[in-house]
Design a protein around this motif. Structure first.
Motif, mmCIF file in Angstrom:
data_model
loop_
_atom_site.group_PDB
_atom_site.id
_atom_site.type_symbol
_atom_site.label_atom_id
_atom_site.label_comp_id
_atom_site.label_asym_id
_atom_site.label_seq_id
_atom_site.Cartn_x
_atom_site.Cartn_y
_atom_site.Cartn_z
ATOM 1 N N MET A 1 47.112 34.360 17.095
ATOM 2 C CA MET A 1 47.185 35.503 17.991
ATOM 3 C C MET A 1 45.778 36.020 18.257
ATOM 4 S SD MET A 1 49.238 38.026 19.464
ATOM 5 C CE MET A 1 50.778 37.697 18.737
ATOM 6 N N HIS A 2 45.507 36.304 19.507
ATOM 7 C CA HIS A 2 44.190 36.812 19.894
ATOM 8 C C HIS A 2 44.193 38.334 19.903
ATOM 9 C CE1 HIS A 2 42.797 32.844 21.044
ATOM 10 N NE2 HIS A 2 43.986 32.653 21.579
ATOM 11 N N ASP A 3 43.084 38.920 19.535
ATOM 12 C CA ASP A 3 42.962 40.367 19.551
ATOM 13 C C ASP A 3 42.362 40.899 20.839
ATOM 14 O OD1 ASP A 3 44.142 40.874 17.148
ATOM 15 O OD2 ASP A 3 42.286 40.878 16.017
ATOM 16 N N SER A 4 41.888 40.043 21.701
ATOM 17 C CA SER A 4 41.384 40.475 22.999
ATOM 18 C C SER A 4 41.640 39.358 24.013
ATOM 19 C CB SER A 4 39.889 40.795 22.921
ATOM 20 O OG SER A 4 39.160 39.647 22.568
ATOM 21 N N ARG A 5 41.551 39.714 25.276
ATOM 22 C CA ARG A 5 41.867 38.748 26.329
ATOM 23 C C ARG A 5 40.874 38.909 27.458
ATOM 24 N NH1 ARG A 5 44.038 34.370 25.740
ATOM 25 N NH2 ARG A 5 45.547 35.322 24.395
ATOM 26 N N LYS A 6 40.509 37.813 28.127
ATOM 27 C CA LYS A 6 39.566 37.837 29.235
ATOM 28 C C LYS A 6 40.121 36.991 30.374
ATOM 29 C CE LYS A 6 35.674 35.378 29.398
ATOM 30 N NZ LYS A 6 34.338 34.876 29.090
ATOM 31 N N ASP A 7 39.885 37.433 31.627
ATOM 32 C CA ASP A 7 40.293 36.697 32.827
ATOM 33 C C ASP A 7 41.774 36.324 32.773
ATOM 34 O OD1 ASP A 7 37.641 36.846 33.692
ATOM 35 O OD2 ASP A 7 37.119 34.987 32.688
ATOM 36 N N THR A 8 42.619 37.339 32.798
ATOM 37 C CA THR A 8 44.062 37.152 32.634
ATOM 38 C C THR A 8 44.823 37.742 33.809
ATOM 39 O OG1 THR A 8 43.813 37.257 30.243
ATOM 40 C CG2 THR A 8 46.009 37.661 31.096
ATOM 41 N N VAL A 9 45.903 37.086 34.231
ATOM 42 C CA VAL A 9 46.788 37.589 35.271
ATOM 43 C C VAL A 9 48.196 37.704 34.692
ATOM 44 C CG1 VAL A 9 47.813 37.132 37.530
ATOM 45 C CG2 VAL A 9 45.429 36.543 37.110
ATOM 46 N N ILE A 10 48.800 38.867 34.884
ATOM 47 C CA ILE A 10 50.209 39.066 34.509
ATOM 48 C C ILE A 10 50.950 39.281 35.812
ATOM 49 C CG2 ILE A 10 51.839 40.533 33.272
ATOM 50 C CD1 ILE A 10 49.470 41.298 31.412
ATOM 51 N N GLY A 26 42.412 45.571 22.565
ATOM 52 C CA GLY A 26 40.977 45.334 22.648
ATOM 53 C C GLY A 26 40.340 45.139 21.282
ATOM 54 N N GLY A 27 41.019 44.480 20.417
ATOM 55 C CA GLY A 27 40.511 44.298 19.057
ATOM 56 C C GLY A 27 41.376 45.065 18.079
ATOM 57 N N TRP A 28 41.443 44.615 16.857
ATOM 58 C CA TRP A 28 42.314 45.226 15.871
ATOM 59 C C TRP A 28 41.509 45.897 14.776
ATOM 60 C CZ3 TRP A 28 43.252 44.030 10.625
ATOM 61 C CH2 TRP A 28 44.326 44.704 10.078
ATOM 62 N N ASP A 29 41.732 47.211 14.620
ATOM 63 C CA ASP A 29 41.150 47.964 13.510
ATOM 64 C C ASP A 29 39.635 47.772 13.466
ATOM 65 O OD1 ASP A 29 41.326 49.705 11.428
ATOM 66 O OD2 ASP A 29 42.234 48.307 10.026
ATOM 67 N N PRO A 38 35.839 43.068 23.820
ATOM 68 C CA PRO A 38 36.873 43.857 24.499
ATOM 69 C C PRO A 38 37.709 43.009 25.456
ATOM 70 C CG PRO A 38 34.784 44.221 25.552
ATOM 71 C CD PRO A 38 34.516 43.349 24.350
ATOM 72 N N SER A 39 38.900 43.482 25.754
ATOM 73 C CA SER A 39 39.707 42.861 26.805
ATOM 74 C C SER A 39 39.111 43.266 28.148
ATOM 75 C CB SER A 39 41.160 43.339 26.718
ATOM 76 O OG SER A 39 41.763 42.866 25.534
ATOM 77 N N LYS A 40 39.028 42.296 29.091
ATOM 78 C CA LYS A 40 38.456 42.607 30.400
ATOM 79 C C LYS A 40 38.944 41.634 31.453
ATOM 80 C CE LYS A 40 34.187 40.123 29.374
ATOM 81 N NZ LYS A 40 32.741 40.227 29.264
#
Length: 44
Positions: A1-10, A26-29, A38-40
């Motif tokens: 499992m990832h704690d952040s995500r980049k270049d994503t489409v939902i 955007g990261g855990w703890d 960070p997620s971006k």
């Protein structure tokens, strides 16, 4: 499992519950803060 995500489409999602929400992580703890990733670039 990832704690952040980049270049994503939902897209093409149907969420039906009492309180629909998409939460972007955007990261855990303290580990997320130390990792500094960070997620971006997220399109919903």
């Amino acid at each position: 499992m990832h704690d952040s995500r980049k270049d994503t489409v939902i897209e093409d999602s149907y969420i039906s519950v009492g309180d629909d929400v998409i939460a972007i992580k955007g990261g855990w703890d303290q580990y997320g803060a130390v990792y500094g990733r960070p997620s971006k670039n997220i399109l919903i």
